[in-house]
Design a protein around this motif. Structure first.
Motif, PDB file in Angstrom:
ATOM      1  N   VAL A   9       0.950  -1.119  -0.088  1.00  0.00           N
ATOM      2  CA  VAL A   9      -0.152  -0.061   0.048  1.00  0.00           C
ATOM      3  C   VAL A   9       1.058   1.145  -0.092  1.00  0.00           C
ATOM      4  O   VAL A   9       1.492   1.803   0.974  1.00  0.00           O
ATOM      5  CB  VAL A   9      -0.844   0.074   1.221  1.00  0.00           C
ATOM      6  N   PRO A  10       1.250   1.584  -1.160  1.00  0.00           N
ATOM      7  CA  PRO A  10       2.009   2.862  -1.362  1.00  0.00           C
ATOM      8  C   PRO A  10       1.280   4.287  -1.347  1.00  0.00           C
ATOM      9  O   PRO A  10       0.088   4.107  -1.610  1.00  0.00           O
ATOM     10  CB  PRO A  10       2.837   2.682  -2.725  1.00  0.00           C
ATOM     11  N   ILE A  20       9.143   1.933  -3.106  1.00  0.00           N
ATOM     12  CA  ILE A  20       8.554   0.888  -2.354  1.00  0.00           C
ATOM     13  C   ILE A  20       8.155  -0.270  -3.740  1.00  0.00           C
ATOM     14  O   ILE A  20       8.042  -1.497  -3.450  1.00  0.00           O
ATOM     15  CB  ILE A  20       7.225   1.044  -1.984  1.00  0.00           C
ATOM     16  N   LEU A  21       7.661   0.096  -5.138  1.00  0.00           N
ATOM     17  CA  LEU A  21       7.634  -0.694  -6.139  1.00  0.00           C
ATOM     18  C   LEU A  21       9.077  -1.396  -6.536  1.00  0.00           C
ATOM     19  O   LEU A  21       9.114  -2.346  -6.888  1.00  0.00           O
ATOM     20  CB  LEU A  21       7.185   0.179  -7.140  1.00  0.00           C
ATOM     21  N   GLU A  22      10.092  -0.765  -6.460  1.00  0.00           N
ATOM     22  CA  GLU A  22      11.378  -1.146  -6.576  1.00  0.00           C
ATOM     23  C   GLU A  22      11.704  -2.224  -5.600  1.00  0.00           C
ATOM     24  O   GLU A  22      12.294  -3.388  -5.989  1.00  0.00           O
ATOM     25  CB  GLU A  22      12.499  -0.078  -6.562  1.00  0.00           C
ATOM     26  N   PHE A  23      11.343  -2.329  -4.372  1.00  0.00           N
ATOM     27  CA  PHE A  23      11.451  -3.186  -3.189  1.00  0.00           C
ATOM     28  C   PHE A  23      10.542  -4.439  -3.586  1.00  0.00           C
ATOM     29  O   PHE A  23      11.142  -5.465  -3.468  1.00  0.00           O
ATOM     30  CB  PHE A  23      11.024  -2.550  -2.054  1.00  0.00           C
ATOM     31  N   ALA A  24       9.369  -4.175  -4.175  1.00  0.00           N
ATOM     32  CA  ALA A  24       8.453  -5.164  -4.643  1.00  0.00           C
ATOM     33  C   ALA A  24       9.297  -6.125  -5.746  1.00  0.00           C
ATOM     34  O   ALA A  24       9.269  -7.361  -5.705  1.00  0.00           O
ATOM     35  CB  ALA A  24       7.211  -4.798  -4.907  1.00  0.00           C
ATOM     36  N   LEU A 226      17.277  -2.334   4.406  1.00  0.00           N
ATOM     37  CA  LEU A 226      17.673  -3.382   3.269  1.00  0.00           C
ATOM     38  C   LEU A 226      17.844  -2.365   1.872  1.00  0.00           C
ATOM     39  O   LEU A 226      17.903  -2.927   0.755  1.00  0.00           O
ATOM     40  CB  LEU A 226      16.301  -4.186   2.998  1.00  0.00           C
ATOM     41  N   GLY A 227      18.299  -1.354   2.054  1.00  0.00           N
ATOM     42  CA  GLY A 227      18.410  -0.300   0.886  1.00  0.00           C
ATOM     43  C   GLY A 227      19.917  -0.102   0.768  1.00  0.00           C
ATOM     44  O   GLY A 227      20.749  -0.861   1.141  1.00  0.00           O
ATOM     45  N   PRO A 228      20.172   1.030   0.002  1.00  0.00           N
ATOM     46  CA  PRO A 228      19.339   1.678  -0.831  1.00  0.00           C
ATOM     47  C   PRO A 228      18.645   1.075  -2.069  1.00  0.00           C
ATOM     48  O   PRO A 228      19.455   0.287  -2.730  1.00  0.00           O
ATOM     49  CB  PRO A 228      20.218   3.050  -1.155  1.00  0.00           C
ATOM     50  N   LEU A 229      17.402   1.141  -2.374  1.00  0.00           N
ATOM     51  CA  LEU A 229      16.804   0.683  -3.434  1.00  0.00           C
ATOM     52  C   LEU A 229      16.806   1.766  -4.539  1.00  0.00           C
ATOM     53  O   LEU A 229      15.686   2.804  -4.288  1.00  0.00           O
ATOM     54  CB  LEU A 229      15.538  -0.032  -2.988  1.00  0.00           C
TER      55      LEU A 229
END
Length: 312
Positions: A9-10, A20-24, A226-229
């Protein structure tokens, strides 16, 4: 192998939506035990599945952005709840695709109520720095002791995650406005403690802040750096080029350890010429080596702005 499903949920601002989409994408590319479910995105006062919009907030002040998002997301909890019930839970209850988590943007903490109601594990994807997360988690403790927003006459603040005392004049202006930014961020900080935090940073970059967060208090939520993304398309969005990137990295490799200050003021961080001159003057007097990401103020939307990177 049974797949597991995550719901994202961004918020539809580019500085939050892209990471957040890059993380997904990163997650689903590397772990085949997850199945990709299109994110739920709040947009245009409706809820869509799998859309990738952007919201024009650049005519608003930074203080009003917090208030706007708080009110906007709060009013859409029922829509997100219904979307999960109608589109996600049927598969999960059939034991074919178990639902293992709800991943929220930090502006979407109101959706914590939805996750708790539906008994879904909760995660927060925090797009900013560990230092700013420290400030957010510090606000509730400070408010419980003092009971009001910051004032210009306040002494320096000892904030876990910051190496030294923080001058009051260096704090963001919205922390001085009780009825807009301050109360919104105070509420966010309280709710952060109800989830596990996925932090878009890395230990090598913010070792002091991360260590301080881990040691600060038993009320600090679990935190996972967990980044950087950074999306591959960023070089197009920000008009950077491989030759320039190579030059920057080569220059950085020749600097002594821990000797470079990096400045980047985010997706809304553009300044007019007098402000840039004042900042540059202060940086020059500091004597530190620096890498500065400068966004030109074109007077247009952020997506039409250009970004240049300079090293000194």
């Amino acid at each position: 192998m049974r797949k597991a499903k995550l719901i994202f949920v961004p918020i539809p601002g580019i500085g939050h939506l892209a990471p957040i989409l890059e993380f997904a994408k990163w997650l689903f590319d590397r772990y085949d035990q997850f199945s990709l479910h299109h994110p739920i995105i709040v947009h245009n006062f409706s809820v869509f599945l799998g859309d990738t919009p952007s919201l024009d907030l650049f005519s608003k002040s930074s203080e009003k952005v917090f208030f706007f998002f708080s009110d906007f997301v709060e009013s859409h909890k029922s829509h997100v709840r219904d979307a999960i019930i109608n589109h996600v839970l049927p598969d999960s209850t059939s034991n074919s695709v178990p639902l293992v988590g709800l991943v929220l943007d930090f502006f979407c903490t109101a959706m914590i109520d939805v996750g708790k109601e539906l008994c879904i594990p909760l995660y927060l994807f925090f797009t900013s720095t560990a230092a700013f997360l420290s400030l957010m988690l510090y606000l509730p403790s400070r408010h419980d002791q003092i009971g009001h927003e910051f004032e210009e006459s306040d002494p320096e603040s000892i904030i876990p995650g910051y190496a030294g005392p923080v001058p009051t004049r260096a704090l963001p202006s919205f922390l001085f406005n009780k009825h807009v930014g301050y109360l919104s961020l105070l509420n966010y900080g309280r709710r952060f403690k109800e989830v596990e935090v996925l932090l878009n940073t890395l230990e090598e970059l913010e070792s002091h802040a991360l260590k301080s967060l881990m040691e600060y208090s038993i009320s600090t939520p679990p935190i996972y750096p967990l980044g950087p993304l950074i999306g591959k398309g960023q070089k197009i969005l920000f008009h950077t080029h491989k030759a320039q990137n190579d030059e920057i990295m080569k220059w950085l490799d020749h600097q002594p350890p821990s000797s470079v200050v990096f400045l980047c003021f985010g997706s809304l961080g553009s300044f007019d010429e007098p402000q840039l001159i004042e900042i540059a003057s202060g940086l020059e007097r500091s004597g530190f080596r620096l890498l500065w990401s400068v966004r030109k103020d074109t007077g247009k939307r952020q997506s039409q702005s250009t970004k240049e990177i300079h090293q000194y």
